[in-house]
Motif scaffolding. Sequence first.
Motif, PDB file in Angstrom:
ATOM      1  N   ALA A   1     -16.076   9.579 -23.051  1.00  0.00           N
ATOM      2  CA  ALA A   1     -16.663   9.842 -24.370  1.00  0.00           C
ATOM      3  C   ALA A   1     -18.165   9.560 -24.378  1.00  0.00           C
ATOM      4  N   ARG A   2     -18.615   8.678 -23.506  1.00  0.00           N
ATOM      5  CA  ARG A   2     -20.036   8.284 -23.531  1.00  0.00           C
ATOM      6  C   ARG A   2     -20.921   9.031 -22.544  1.00  0.00           C
ATOM      7  N   ILE A   3     -20.418   9.211 -21.346  1.00  0.00           N
ATOM      8  CA  ILE A   3     -21.308   9.664 -20.263  1.00  0.00           C
ATOM      9  C   ILE A   3     -21.232  11.189 -20.132  1.00  0.00           C
ATOM     10  N   PRO A   4     -22.330  11.878 -20.427  1.00  0.00           N
ATOM     11  CA  PRO A   4     -22.291  13.338 -20.333  1.00  0.00           C
ATOM     12  C   PRO A   4     -21.901  13.785 -18.921  1.00  0.00           C
ATOM     13  N   GLY A   5     -21.088  14.803 -18.844  1.00  0.00           N
ATOM     14  CA  GLY A   5     -20.691  15.348 -17.539  1.00  0.00           C
ATOM     15  C   GLY A   5     -19.473  14.669 -16.952  1.00  0.00           C
ATOM     16  N   VAL A   6     -19.023  13.577 -17.575  1.00  0.00           N
ATOM     17  CA  VAL A   6     -17.822  12.904 -17.051  1.00  0.00           C
ATOM     18  C   VAL A   6     -16.600  13.439 -17.814  1.00  0.00           C
ATOM     19  N   GLU A   7     -15.954  14.404 -17.181  1.00  0.00           N
ATOM     20  CA  GLU A   7     -14.776  15.007 -17.825  1.00  0.00           C
ATOM     21  C   GLU A   7     -13.481  14.430 -17.269  1.00  0.00           C
ATOM     22  N   ARG A   8     -13.539  14.017 -16.013  1.00  0.00           N
ATOM     23  CA  ARG A   8     -12.369  13.406 -15.368  1.00  0.00           C
ATOM     24  C   ARG A   8     -12.867  12.229 -14.523  1.00  0.00           C
ATOM     25  N   LEU A   9     -11.995  11.231 -14.323  1.00  0.00           N
ATOM     26  CA  LEU A   9     -12.407  10.049 -13.553  1.00  0.00           C
ATOM     27  C   LEU A   9     -11.366   9.637 -12.527  1.00  0.00           C
ATOM     28  N   ARG A  10     -11.816   8.863 -11.584  1.00  0.00           N
ATOM     29  CA  ARG A  10     -10.956   8.101 -10.682  1.00  0.00           C
ATOM     30  C   ARG A  10     -11.574   6.718 -10.512  1.00  0.00           C
ATOM     31  N   PHE A  11     -10.730   5.694 -10.408  1.00  0.00           N
ATOM     32  CA  PHE A  11     -11.243   4.338 -10.226  1.00  0.00           C
ATOM     33  C   PHE A  11     -11.035   3.857  -8.797  1.00  0.00           C
ATOM     34  N   VAL A  12     -11.994   3.072  -8.326  1.00  0.00           N
ATOM     35  CA  VAL A  12     -11.905   2.386  -7.033  1.00  0.00           C
ATOM     36  C   VAL A  12     -12.392   0.951  -7.254  1.00  0.00           C
ATOM     37  N   ASN A  13     -12.739   0.245  -6.182  1.00  0.00           N
ATOM     38  CA  ASN A  13     -13.010  -1.193  -6.344  1.00  0.00           C
ATOM     39  C   ASN A  13     -14.443  -1.644  -6.135  1.00  0.00           C
ATOM     40  N   SER A  14     -15.319  -0.730  -5.752  1.00  0.00           N
ATOM     41  CA  SER A  14     -16.715  -1.127  -5.536  1.00  0.00           C
ATOM     42  C   SER A  14     -17.607   0.098  -5.659  1.00  0.00           C
ATOM     43  N   GLY A  15     -18.888  -0.177  -5.759  1.00  0.00           N
ATOM     44  CA  GLY A  15     -19.855   0.905  -5.798  1.00  0.00           C
ATOM     45  C   GLY A  15     -19.900   1.661  -4.479  1.00  0.00           C
ATOM     46  N   THR A  16     -19.735   0.942  -3.386  1.00  0.00           N
ATOM     47  CA  THR A  16     -19.701   1.593  -2.072  1.00  0.00           C
ATOM     48  C   THR A  16     -18.600   2.649  -2.030  1.00  0.00           C
ATOM     49  N   GLU A  17     -17.422   2.247  -2.494  1.00  0.00           N
ATOM     50  CA  GLU A  17     -16.290   3.183  -2.501  1.00  0.00           C
ATOM     51  C   GLU A  17     -16.538   4.354  -3.456  1.00  0.00           C
ATOM     52  N   ALA A  18     -17.169   4.063  -4.588  1.00  0.00           N
ATOM     53  CA  ALA A  18     -17.436   5.125  -5.566  1.00  0.00           C
ATOM     54  C   ALA A  18     -18.350   6.183  -4.949  1.00  0.00           C
ATOM     55  N   VAL A  19     -19.421   5.715  -4.276  1.00  0.00           N
ATOM     56  CA  VAL A  19     -20.349   6.660  -3.635  1.00  0.00           C
ATOM     57  C   VAL A  19     -19.620   7.407  -2.509  1.00  0.00           C
ATOM     58  N   MET A  20     -18.833   6.670  -1.732  1.00  0.00           N
ATOM     59  CA  MET A  20     -18.100   7.294  -0.620  1.00  0.00           C
ATOM     60  C   MET A  20     -17.177   8.406  -1.120  1.00  0.00           C
ATOM     61  N   PHE A  21     -16.403   8.116  -2.169  1.00  0.00           N
ATOM     62  CA  PHE A  21     -15.472   9.142  -2.648  1.00  0.00           C
ATOM     63  C   PHE A  21     -16.203  10.277  -3.375  1.00  0.00           C
ATOM     64  N   ALA A  22     -17.350   9.993  -3.967  1.00  0.00           N
ATOM     65  CA  ALA A  22     -18.127  11.077  -4.570  1.00  0.00           C
ATOM     66  C   ALA A  22     -18.599  12.025  -3.465  1.00  0.00           C
ATOM     67  N   ILE A  23     -19.057  11.465  -2.351  1.00  0.00           N
ATOM     68  CA  ILE A  23     -19.488  12.301  -1.219  1.00  0.00           C
ATOM     69  C   ILE A  23     -18.298  13.089  -0.672  1.00  0.00           C
ATOM     70  N   LYS A  24     -17.183  12.405  -0.505  1.00  0.00           N
ATOM     71  CA  LYS A  24     -15.993  13.096   0.015  1.00  0.00           C
ATOM     72  C   LYS A  24     -15.536  14.199  -0.937  1.00  0.00           C
ATOM     73  N   ALA A  25     -15.661  13.947  -2.239  1.00  0.00           N
ATOM     74  CA  ALA A  25     -15.265  14.971  -3.213  1.00  0.00           C
ATOM     75  C   ALA A  25     -16.183  16.187  -3.092  1.00  0.00           C
ATOM     76  N   ALA A  26     -17.497  15.912  -2.936  1.00  0.00           N
ATOM     77  CA  ALA A  26     -18.447  17.020  -2.787  1.00  0.00           C
ATOM     78  C   ALA A  26     -18.142  17.808  -1.511  1.00  0.00           C
ATOM     79  N   ARG A  27     -17.765  17.103  -0.470  1.00  0.00           N
ATOM     80  CA  ARG A  27     -17.414  17.787   0.788  1.00  0.00           C
ATOM     81  C   ARG A  27     -16.159  18.640   0.608  1.00  0.00           C
ATOM     82  N   ALA A  28     -15.157  18.038  -0.035  1.00  0.00           N
ATOM     83  CA  ALA A  28     -13.895  18.764  -0.218  1.00  0.00           C
ATOM     84  C   ALA A  28     -14.117  20.000  -1.080  1.00  0.00           C
TER      85      ALA A  28
END
Length: 453
Positions: free
Chosen positions: A112-139
């Motif tokens: 509801a707050r962050i523009p462009g955030v339509e769907r989410l996934r949770f992980v446990n650290s910022g490192t993991e968040a960046v890693m999965f964002a990169i992997k998502a972009a690759r996929a």
Amino acid sequence: MLDQERTGRLSGRALPRSKALYDRATAVLADGVTRVTIERDPIPFYIERGEGAYIVDVDGRRLLDLNNNFTTLIHGHGYAPVSEGVVELLKTGTCFANPTQHEIALSELLAARIPGVERLRFVNSGTEAVMFAIKAARAFTGKSGVARIEGAYHGAYDWAEAGQNASPDAQNWPDHPIARPSYRGTPRTVAEDVVMFRFNDVDGVERQLVEAADRLACVLIDPMPSRAGLLHPDPEFIEAVEKTARRCGILVVADEVLNLRQGYTGASARYGLHPDLIAMGKIIGGGFPIGAIGGREEVMQVFGSTGRKTLLPQGGTFSANPVSMVSGRIAMEALTPEEFQRLERMGDHVRRELIATIQHHGAPFCVTGAASLFRIHPKASEPREYRDAYLNEAEAAVMKTLSRHFLDAGVLLPFGAAACLSTPMTESDLEPITSAFAEFVKTNDHLYKELGQ
Ligand code: PMP
């Protein structure tokens, strides 16, 4: 005024309890600590407890905390609504192999707050968040390369960290930034999949993205990278990154792990960036471990498993654990637009006062940052990119002395990283920051007068 029970330099002699703990630690922990980022001068000091905007160390010193666990604790220490919510939750279990309602509530709040955030996934650290964002972009794109800013910090995923330690060779910077893997033994192929550009370099980023378009999955950008200087992005730079990426079929991944704290709608919205994916962390966990990947529904579908093979299976034993979800929701709910504005007013006040001191004394310092974040640089003119913010030996020595001076004045000022304010602070807590700096500038000109010449 601070209720300073004790002052003293960070030496083993002045801090006997920390010294004793450190001696024990070095016998069992690799190098005595569990994070390279722990400051040692020459030993770390150990914390007894936190109290709102303050920390108390085991030797009894009470310090105004401008580190807040690397900007995470936007409500300071021991924030009662989070503690109470978490205590209730703990009685009913801390993690399950099934989902809970708590992950939905935090997702709803963020979407509801962050523009462009339509769907989410949770992980446990910022490192993991960046890693999965990169992997998502690759996929999503079927490409593997990552373009990133020289000197910026994005956590420990190999492709996110290559180039973060850029430094001049024999005082000279290479014409073009080099994607050097950060650590010995990192596969050499990592460098082949990382393209580096300089912050605020419009021509450079356009050229780099166009040249590598056929192999780049994403451009990873923190709109105000803290480690690279906490510098303002030029609007033309943001526009160039976004436009070129769109034209070249490259996804834009915003790393807002740190800078989400810049406002109610986050940092990308503040600086006019429209990312495909956003990596989040730190404040959204309310003081507990967390990371999140949010973004456009079309891209986030790579995590999905309905009807076809999952392109990006993302797991994690503790992902979306209810403790982080509940604490994060409570902490974020308390961050209303008004509370962000109050934090920003306090940040503006601190920056203004520091700059007034610099101007008054004609001292070779400057102050960068925005909202609740600031950073003091031993530089006469404001840096525009990592290379300008990079500290040579003499400058690093001045900053170390400055940090010690702040400690003696009862203020924990992070060294070479963003300092930040927290919601338990009021105007009266800010006075020690500005007066410690004024005192330093007044009494240490012999240290810094050669700088910036
Ligand atoms: N990205 C940025 C911009 C960060 O500041 C950090 C942490 N300082 C990270 C990623 C990594 O987050 P974590 O330490 O939670 O893994």
